[in-house]
Design a protein around this motif. Structure first.
Motif, short mmCIF file in Angstrom:
data_model
loop_
_atom_site.label_atom_id
_atom_site.label_comp_id
_atom_site.label_asym_id
_atom_site.label_seq_id
_atom_site.Cartn_x
_atom_site.Cartn_y
_atom_site.Cartn_z
N ASN A 459 0.82 -1.21 0.00
CA ASN A 459 0.00 0.00 0.00
C ASN A 459 0.85 1.26 0.00
O ASN A 459 0.34 2.36 0.20
CB ASN A 459 -0.93 0.02 1.22
N GLY A 460 2.17 1.10 -0.19
CA GLY A 460 3.07 2.25 -0.22
C GLY A 460 3.48 2.75 1.15
O GLY A 460 4.25 3.71 1.24
N ARG A 461 3.01 2.13 2.23
CA ARG A 461 3.33 2.61 3.58
C ARG A 461 4.71 2.12 4.00
O ARG A 461 5.01 0.93 3.91
CB ARG A 461 2.28 2.12 4.58
N LEU A 469 3.94 7.51 3.64
CA LEU A 469 3.65 6.84 2.37
C LEU A 469 4.70 7.21 1.33
O LEU A 469 5.12 8.37 1.26
CB LEU A 469 2.26 7.28 1.88
N ALA A 471 5.01 7.38 -2.77
CA ALA A 471 4.05 7.36 -3.89
C ALA A 471 4.70 7.81 -5.18
O ALA A 471 4.13 8.58 -5.95
CB ALA A 471 2.84 8.25 -3.56
N TRP A 495 -3.02 4.26 -3.60
CA TRP A 495 -2.43 4.31 -2.27
C TRP A 495 -2.91 5.52 -1.47
O TRP A 495 -3.12 5.42 -0.26
CB TRP A 495 -0.91 4.32 -2.37
N ARG A 498 -6.36 4.80 -0.20
CA ARG A 498 -6.31 3.90 0.95
C ARG A 498 -5.80 4.62 2.19
O ARG A 498 -6.23 4.32 3.32
CB ARG A 498 -5.43 2.69 0.62
#
Length: 503
Positions: A459-461, A469, A471, A495, A498
């Motif tokens: 999720n890019g975290r 994040l 991105a 992302w 979310r």
């Protein structure tokens, strides 16, 4: 809120928002507008200046001065010194690229699941749905017939004659006029670079942009990102200005580019050993064809034709690319009277490129001055692909009717007749022999489920942090084999949506 440009030395600039987005290119601008549409107050922090079409230069020299970081002087450190092409201005590289729109291939998601543990089912459909939206919002269209230009038409002729699939590109351009100014920014304002749509929308939704504002570090309280700090820098004199601090009530999005996102995380105390690792790229090199009739490659779309027929095997993609005279002169050998004589053929030259889907892996590190250094060299298998792509482009030129081919490879003749191009099969495998650039960059903050092998999750975290994040393309853990902007924007939209849902 508003746009805050360079601020001279004086009191610190203090701003507060729900989310701070570092970087305003394909990933940053898309994340920012998505968060803003979700009702969040967003501040974008961008190292480069704001340029509108009236500010765009008419020459590539001017673009290097005004739109690239340090005149585009970031090079790979390895067997060869190859330049990296990245924009440094509001809108990032979307201002200076050709706006090529290619949906993420399904095999990319399969590879991410197989190699990095990123669940394919939860990501692929979401990204493709986001790409549907983006294509509508940014007016993705096939290069219209009136804008195709002679070079693009000749490339299609050559591919058809050799019997492999090719196509006229889809690009985020609304009514392309074929002015051939993509690399300098579209003064006709037809290209949908994100400084012309997403970023102004963020402002209308109550957000702000700090330009000429390189981020120095992310501030944490425990495992939460709570602010971004830095210092303004004048875009011409490079003098430091006031410091700034942007508080983030809900989260920070890092989209500062493949070369800068890893360094920002490192400076901020993120100790993951994979930060900076996994750098990959599309190394590209040109082959020129000389034609009896005038080509005038700067008439028509800068890039209007492509082929993915060899993306999987051997592993390269083919594209047209038009360079203006001031840039082409640096791609031809010779100097003085000899170079001037060779440039008399400029109107009869078509330039096409192969971009290798390289599997070689490098690393982004910091220099003593804090600037990025990319350590990267193509291994032998990639150089074999690279050379095979060059030979195929030469064959295309001959099939399209070229009277001569200019290979631009050290150790080869300046010009080859059509019946001499087989010499390219034995061209050097030394990267130093080629006039190459790296235009599509990946990695440095790779996504994956295992924190020991990746920096952020699917999720890019960022692993270990609640609201941080990544991105941009630094999260992409493989070479896509296609132009990456659509993938970057698709991931950034999914992302950031979310992120909103989790807040």
């Amino acid at each position: 809120m508003t746009h805050i440009a360079f601020q001279p030395a004086g009191p610190s600039v203090e701003v507060e928002a729900d989310y701070v987005v570092v970087g305003s290119g394909a990933g940053g601008a898309t994340a920012a507008v998505t968060l803003a549409r979700g009702g969040a107050r967003v501040v974008i922090v961008e190292a480069g200046p704001w340029r509108d079409p009236d500010d765009y230069p008419s020459s590539v020299y001017g673009a290097m001065r005004d739109m690239l970081e340090s005149w585009g002087s970031t090079f790979t450190r390895g067997r060869a010194f190859w330049p990296l092409v990245q924009g440094s201005l509001v809108g990032g590289s979307t201002v200076i690229n050709s706006a090529i729109c290619v949906r993420t291939p399904g095999d990319v998601f399969e590879r991410w699941q197989r190699e990095m543990g990123v669940p394919q089912s939860s990501l692929a459909d979401a990204v493709w749905g986001a790409q549907d939206e983006l294509e509508r919002e940014l007016s993705s269209e096939e290069v219209p017939p009136a804008a195709r230009g002679r070079s693009n038409l000749l490339a299609k002729r050559g591919a058809d004659a050799l019997g492999f699939d090719s196509h006229f590109m889809h690009r985020y351009v609304k009514g392309c006029r074929g002015d051939g100014q993509c690399l300098q920014g579209c003064k006709a304002d037809k290209k949908q670079s994100l400084n012309r749509n997403f970023i102004p929308e963020v402002l209308t939704r109550g957000g702000s942009v700090l330009s000429c504002a390189p981020a120095t570090r992310i501030v944490f309280e425990g495992q939460r990102a709570v602010a971004v700090t830095g210092r303004f820098k004048h875009p011409q004199t490079r003098q430091n200005g006031a410091t700034f601090s942007v508080r983030a009530r809900k989260g920070v999005v890092v989209a500062a580019s493949v070369t800068h996102s890893p360094l920002l995380l490192q400076r901020s105390g993120v100790r993951n050993p994979m930060v900076g690792k996994g750098f990959r790229a599309h190394p590209g090199a040109p082959v020129f064809g000389c034609y009896d009739e005038a080509v005038d490659m700067n008439t028509g779309a800068t890039q209007g034709w492509a082929s993915m027929a060899y993306r999987d095997k051997p592993g390269f993609k083919l594209e047209t690319l038009a360079l203006p005279l001031d840039m082409l002169s640096g791609r031809l050998s010779g100097a003085g009277d000899l170079l001037m004589e060779r440039l008399t053929e400029f109107r009869h030259i078509a330039m096409w490129v192969q971009a290798c889907r390289a599997e070689s892996v490098g690393e982004v590190r910091s220099t003593a001055t804090g600037k990025p250094a990319v350590h990267y060299t193509l291994h032998r298998e990639d150089m074999l692909r690279f050379r095979e792509g060059m030979y195929l482009v030469a064959k295309m030129h001959v099939a399209a009717g070229a009277r001569a081919v200019l290979p631009s490879i050290f150790g080869m003749p300046y010009k080859l007749a059509p019946d001499e191009i087989d010499q390219l099969k034995d061209a050097s495998l030394d990267p130093r022999a080629y006039v190459s650039i790296l235009s599509h960059l990946f990695g440095g903050c790779m996504m994956g489920q295992d924190p020991a092998r990746s920096v952020c999750d699917g999720n890019g975290r960022v692993h270990g942090y609640a609201n941080l994040l990544v991105a941009d393309a630094s999260a992409i853990p493989s070479n896509l084999g296609v132009n990456p902007q659509h993938t970057i924007m698709g991931l950034a939209r999914v992302w950031s949506q979310r992120m909103l849902e989790a807040a």
